[in-house]
Design a protein around this motif. Structure first.
Motif, PDB file in Angstrom:
ATOM      1  N   UNK A   1      10.362   8.391  -0.960  1.00 40.85           N
ATOM      2  CA  UNK A   1      10.868   9.608  -0.372  1.00 40.85           C
ATOM      3  C   UNK A   1       9.787  10.684  -0.326  1.00 40.85           C
ATOM      4  N   UNK A   2       9.649  11.357   0.812  1.00 37.27           N
ATOM      5  CA  UNK A   2       8.572  12.326   0.989  1.00 37.27           C
ATOM      6  C   UNK A   2       9.028  13.748   0.669  1.00 37.27           C
TER       7      UNK A   2
ATOM      8  N   UNK B   1       0.808  -1.223   0.000  1.00 38.26           N
ATOM      9  CA  UNK B   1       0.000   0.000   0.000  1.00 38.26           C
ATOM     10  C   UNK B   1       0.842   1.274   0.000  1.00 38.26           C
ATOM     11  N   UNK B   2       2.165   1.135  -0.041  1.00 43.67           N
ATOM     12  CA  UNK B   2       3.024   2.317   0.024  1.00 43.67           C
ATOM     13  C   UNK B   2       2.828   3.243  -1.168  1.00 43.67           C
ATOM     14  N   UNK B   3       2.482   2.673  -2.336  1.00 49.16           N
ATOM     15  CA  UNK B   3       2.359   3.480  -3.550  1.00 49.16           C
ATOM     16  C   UNK B   3       0.960   4.050  -3.762  1.00 49.16           C
TER      17      UNK B   3
ATOM     18  N   UNK C   1       4.637  11.408  -1.103  1.00 46.76           N
ATOM     19  CA  UNK C   1       5.800  11.019  -1.900  1.00 46.76           C
ATOM     20  C   UNK C   1       6.097  12.036  -2.991  1.00 46.76           C
ATOM     21  N   UNK C   2       7.367  12.184  -3.333  1.00 49.92           N
ATOM     22  CA  UNK C   2       7.772  13.169  -4.329  1.00 49.92           C
ATOM     23  C   UNK C   2       7.105  12.955  -5.670  1.00 49.92           C
ATOM     24  N   UNK C   3       6.814  14.053  -6.358  1.00 51.04           N
ATOM     25  CA  UNK C   3       6.190  13.973  -7.678  1.00 51.04           C
ATOM     26  C   UNK C   3       7.217  13.499  -8.713  1.00 51.04           C
ATOM     27  N   UNK C   4       6.701  13.072  -9.839  1.00 51.57           N
ATOM     28  CA  UNK C   4       7.569  12.656 -10.943  1.00 51.57           C
ATOM     29  C   UNK C   4       8.471  13.811 -11.375  1.00 51.57           C
TER      30      UNK C   4
END
Length: 441
Positions: free
Chosen positions: A174-175, A134-136, A158-161
């Motif tokens: 990574x946040x 469920x992390x993604x 989480x960081x954007x693309x």
């Protein structure tokens, strides 16, 4: 680079699938976008490895931050993001688009007792996620918006693309802290807003989750964290100890050794090792001063001015030591540290040597005249150490103390203390050795 879930063989296969024509067109398009937005772009060819990397130069305040992208696949990722709209924010692992009113900055958990914080623990505390599958999930985000007419929104997720591509941070979980609806067009104001907002949000997050986060800093090369020297393959040879050490200062020394991520605390721990021996060596210095005055043929015990000279020489502090703290530090260094050895220590490390020759000029501490090869550096080193100590604890022991603001954790000045910490560690070791006694069973 963007997030890619594949093994090395898959990446190699996909790299081969990119035709020279596709790569050439991509380079042409990216070069044109860079030229139109003032971003530098160049291909770096490694003829030995028969491969290429690509170097971007983004605006970063008054400077330029260079990003190195490896391989054709990494380069093609830039076609999918509006990289030309972004710049970097100085000292932070953060990007900003004035056009879109967006700031995105990497954040990281602070280690507990020197141990790292795991991704599962962070996701459980922040998002209530217990399973790695469920992390993604797109639900893993915390969003708050200002009430009223101010449209600004904060998001931790989480960081954007776009961020992963431009900042070259490929970590999947990574946040980042994202600010949107930002109406700012100046770099310094963007940094100030990001820092102020992060301080408020991350402190609140700490209170709610017991997970302390800080903004991720850009890595520095000069004067910061120093590379550990690796021994060769030879086996270590111990000898039976002939010295033992006082437990209190040695405990402080080990505390300093364990505080790698806390430079101010580390510096103070080593300083306190030296401070432990102030009463011993300040007394020796006071005795020498008294002897010199009393042996002077002109000294008269019934003359007030001569008695005043004696009192000045032995000036006893509240803790029973002689002289002010600055003079006690100098006295301890003179007694315990050899002048030639400490110069050799500085000059034998190229990073530390270069830092004191040129890199330390931006810091508001006493300068060490390393270029003067005939000079005993111990007095100047003691002055610099005491300057740093006063800026950390923000005290003014006497009128000669350096003036200036408090030296704060996570500040640019704190991150540049690497060489000073190494020097302080060396001095602490020498003082421990000088203060040791014969080992007994």
């Amino acid at each position: 680079m963007a997030d890619v879930e594949s093994n090395y063989e898959d990446e190699e296969f996909e790299e081969q699938e990119i035709s020279p024509q596709v790569l050439a067109e991509a380079k042409e398009k990216i070069a044109a976008r860079c030229a139109a937005s003032g971003i530098t772009f160049e291909e770096v060819v490694d003829e030995i490895a028969d491969s290429s990397s690509y170097k971007f130069g983004f605006k970063c305040g008054r400077n330029v931050k260079h990003i190195l992208v490896w391989g054709a696949k990494g380069l093609l990722e830039f076609l999918d993001v509006p990289f030309e709209d972004y710049c970097f924010l100085s000292d932070l692992d953060a990007i900003c688009s004035y056009k879109d009113g967006v700031i995105e900055a990497g954040i990281r958990p602070v280690s507990f007792n020197g141990q790292g914080v795991s991704i599962p623990f962070v996701y459980r505390q922040l998002f209530g996620v217990f399973h790695s599958k469920d992390f993604d999930s797109e639900e893993n985000k915390l969003i708050v918006s200002a009430e009223g007419d101010n449209p600004i929104t904060f998001e931790i997720s989480p960081g954007t693309h776009c961020y992963k591509t431009i900042a070259q941070n490929p970590g999947r979980q990574g946040l980042t802290l994202k600010l949107s609806g930002v109406n700012i067009k100046q770099h310094d104001k963007a940094v100030e807003l990001l820092t102020r907002s992060a301080d408020s949000l991350l402190f609140q997050l700490d209170l709610l989750t017991n997970v302390p986060f800080i903004l991720r800093k850009q890595r520095r090369r000069s004067g910061g964290r120093l590379i550990r020297r690796v021994r060769g393959a030879e086996k270590v040879e111990l000898k039976f100890p002939d010295s033992e050490f006082d437990s209190a200062p040695l405990s402080l020394y080990w505390y300093g050794r364990s505080a790698d991520e806390m430079p101010l605390l580390q510096f103070l721990a080593y300083y306190q090792v030296v401070e432990f021996y102030f009463p011993i060596y300040s007394q020796s210095e006071a005795q020498r001063k008294l002897k010199a005055i009393l042996k002077n043929p002109t000294f008269r015990g019934d003359r007030d001015s001569d008695v005043a000279r004696l009192l000045t020489a032995i000036q006893v502090s509240r803790n029973g030591t002689f002289g002010d703290e600055r003079s006690q530090l100098k006295a301890t260094m003179i007694e315990c540290v050899d002048a030639d050895s400490i110069r050799e220590f500085i000059e034998s490390d190229s990073v530390i040597k270069e830092f004191y020759l040129s890199g330390s000029k931006s810091l508001p501490f006493h300068k060490i005249p390393l270029a003067n090869e005939s000079l005993d550096l111990r007095g100047d080193i003691a002055e610099r150490i005491y300057d740093i100590r006063c800026r950390i604890v923000h005290t003014k022991s006497d009128s000669r103390d350096v003036s200036g603001e408090l030296l704060l954790p996570f500040s640019k000045e704190a991150e540049l203390l690497g060489s000073d910490i190494k020097l302080m560690q060396y001095i602490a070791r020498q003082v421990l050795i000088a203060g040791s006694r014969a080992y007994h069973v």
